[in-house]
Scaffold this active site. Structure first.
Site, PDB file in Angstrom:
ATOM      1  N   LEU A 205       0.858  -1.188   0.000  1.00  0.00           N
ATOM      2  CA  LEU A 205       0.000   0.000   0.000  1.00  0.00           C
ATOM      3  C   LEU A 205       0.892   1.235   0.000  1.00  0.00           C
ATOM      4  CD1 LEU A 205      -2.807   1.363   0.349  1.00  0.00           C
ATOM      5  CD2 LEU A 205      -2.556   1.024   2.825  1.00  0.00           C
ATOM      6  N   HIS A 206       0.931   1.943  -1.136  1.00  0.00           N
ATOM      7  CA  HIS A 206       1.818   3.101  -1.179  1.00  0.00           C
ATOM      8  C   HIS A 206       1.403   4.209  -2.128  1.00  0.00           C
ATOM      9  CE1 HIS A 206       3.205   1.318  -4.951  1.00  0.00           C
ATOM     10  NE2 HIS A 206       3.765   2.478  -5.224  1.00  0.00           N
ATOM     11  N   ARG A 207       0.442   3.981  -3.009  1.00  0.00           N
ATOM     12  CA  ARG A 207       0.085   4.997  -3.991  1.00  0.00           C
ATOM     13  C   ARG A 207      -0.398   6.266  -3.301  1.00  0.00           C
ATOM     14  NH1 ARG A 207       2.257   4.474  -9.005  1.00  0.00           N
ATOM     15  NH2 ARG A 207       2.046   2.351  -9.750  1.00  0.00           N
ATOM     16  N   ARG A 240       6.245   6.331   2.920  1.00  0.00           N
ATOM     17  CA  ARG A 240       5.128   7.275   2.819  1.00  0.00           C
ATOM     18  C   ARG A 240       3.926   6.776   3.615  1.00  0.00           C
ATOM     19  NH1 ARG A 240       3.594   6.770  -2.382  1.00  0.00           N
ATOM     20  NH2 ARG A 240       4.957   8.411  -3.167  1.00  0.00           N
TER      21      ARG A 240
END
Length: 362
Positions: A205-207, A240
């Site tokens: 999960l990073h977008r 992030r």
């Protein structure tokens, strides 16, 4: 022949590892690698160069941790200086990062030929930064290597087949080459609280579209938490994402581990029951390992995988995430169609670049 390759992010390191190893076998080709530093954490960058044997970058720019405009602008300034000094015959670009955009801008303004690997992928949403990057890179490239029939359709709809100076090449997908070439080097992560034979779900999960939007992030995490209560979820955390979870005080229930190397990631893909992801690369890599992916998005650039039922779009709907998990856990994908070239993309790419440059110098 001198080729300058621009990389800066994890997927590009993997693709470059495959292509650069082929360049090293060719006597009349010199490759110069520029690492922009876009992925600045050593765990997100250095580990890939070390374990995959990517040639040491001649230039490391250390440009990161800034806005899209500032990052791209600084990259453009530095890459332009290097290109003026190196005078390459071709600039080779991968994917859709700010590094890709900056490399394309610098090269086209200096009238240097450009080849773009992974062309024609579209989300049809210009609010996504990667969409802008990939469209521009395609628009100024002399060789566009597209991986699928859908990618070609997108390029034709945008008029690329009518450009006199553009060479469109169906290369297949270089990530399939990488998955098969490096599979024998798989390593089980040492910091996992579960064993290699235990059932688990792999998540990434990073977008920015998911992490920057508090509501979307909360909804996705709620879905992951529900799954983890039933089957352990392993999630290599992106810097992030970790930062946003702390800022928003969101509790993520999963086996959270630090970013891992590609060989460890392949091991998790090989052993997991299911994949949860918002990564364009991971959702495709899961297919290479016969696994179903649930995608935290409304759209996937790999439409063929969605239509075949191998990727399931669950967006940020926690109920849909959980129900899709129940329906697909442990389901094996039967690869009946050769969507991505069968692991031969590197030969097509290398051969096309050699032929193109030879023709231009004759």
């Amino acid at each position: 022949m001198k080729i300058v390759t621009v990389v800066g992010a994890r997927p590009q390191f993997i693709k470059a590892a495959v292509i650069s190893s082929e360049f090293e076998k060719i006597e009349n080709v010199e490759e110069v690698i520029i690492h922009t530093g876009q992925h600045y954490d050593s765990k997100m960058s250095d580990i890939f160069f070390k374990e995959m044997g990517i040639p040491e970058p001649k230039y490391f720019l250390s440009i990161n941790n800034a806005s899209h405009g500032k990052m791209t602008g600084n990259m453009l300034i530095e890459i332009e200086k290097i290109l003026v000094n190196e005078k390459p015959d071709l600039v080779l670009l991968y994917g859709d990062t700010n590094s890709t955009l900056a490399g394309a801008l610098a090269a086209v303004k200096l009238k240097i030929k450009i080849a773009h690997v992974e062309s024609g992928l579209r989300n049809h949403d210009l609010t996504i930064p990667e969409e802008v990057n990939r469209i521009f890179a395609d628009s100024v490239s002399n060789i566009v290597f597209y991986p699928t029939d859908l990618a070609l359709q997108n390029l034709i709809e945008e008029g690329y087949d009518k450009k006199n100076d553009a060479l469109l090449v169906r290369s297949g997908d270089i990530m399939e080459d990488a998955a098969y070439l490096f599979k024998e080097h798989m390593v089980w992560p040492s910091n996992l609280p579960i064993n290699v034979d235990d059932e688990f779900v792999l998540a990434t999960l990073h977008r920015a579209g998911n992490t920057d939007d508090a509501d979307r992030l909360k909804n996705i995490v709620e879905g992951i938490n529900r799954i983890h209560a039933v089957t352990p979820v392993v999630l290599p955390i992106h810097p992030r994402t970790a930062k946003r979870l702390t800022e928003l005080n969101i509790q993520l229930d999963a086996h959270i581990i630090e970013p891992i190397g590609y060989f460890e990631m392949l091991s998790l893909l090989d052993k997991c029951q299911l994949v949860l992801t918002d990564s364009g690369g991971v959702q495709k890599e899961s297919y290479f390992f016969n696994k179903v992916s649930l995608i935290f998005a409304e759209y996937s650039p790999w439409k063929e995988l969605v239509e075949a039922g191998f990727n399931v779009l669950v967006d940020d709907n926690s109920e849909l995430i959980y129900n899709a998990f129940v329906a697909n856990k442990g389901r094996k994908v039967e690869k009946t169609d050769n969507f991505y070239g069968g692991g031969e993309a590197r030969h097509v790419i290398i051969g096309s670049i050699q032929a193109y440059l030879k023709d231009k110098t004759c």
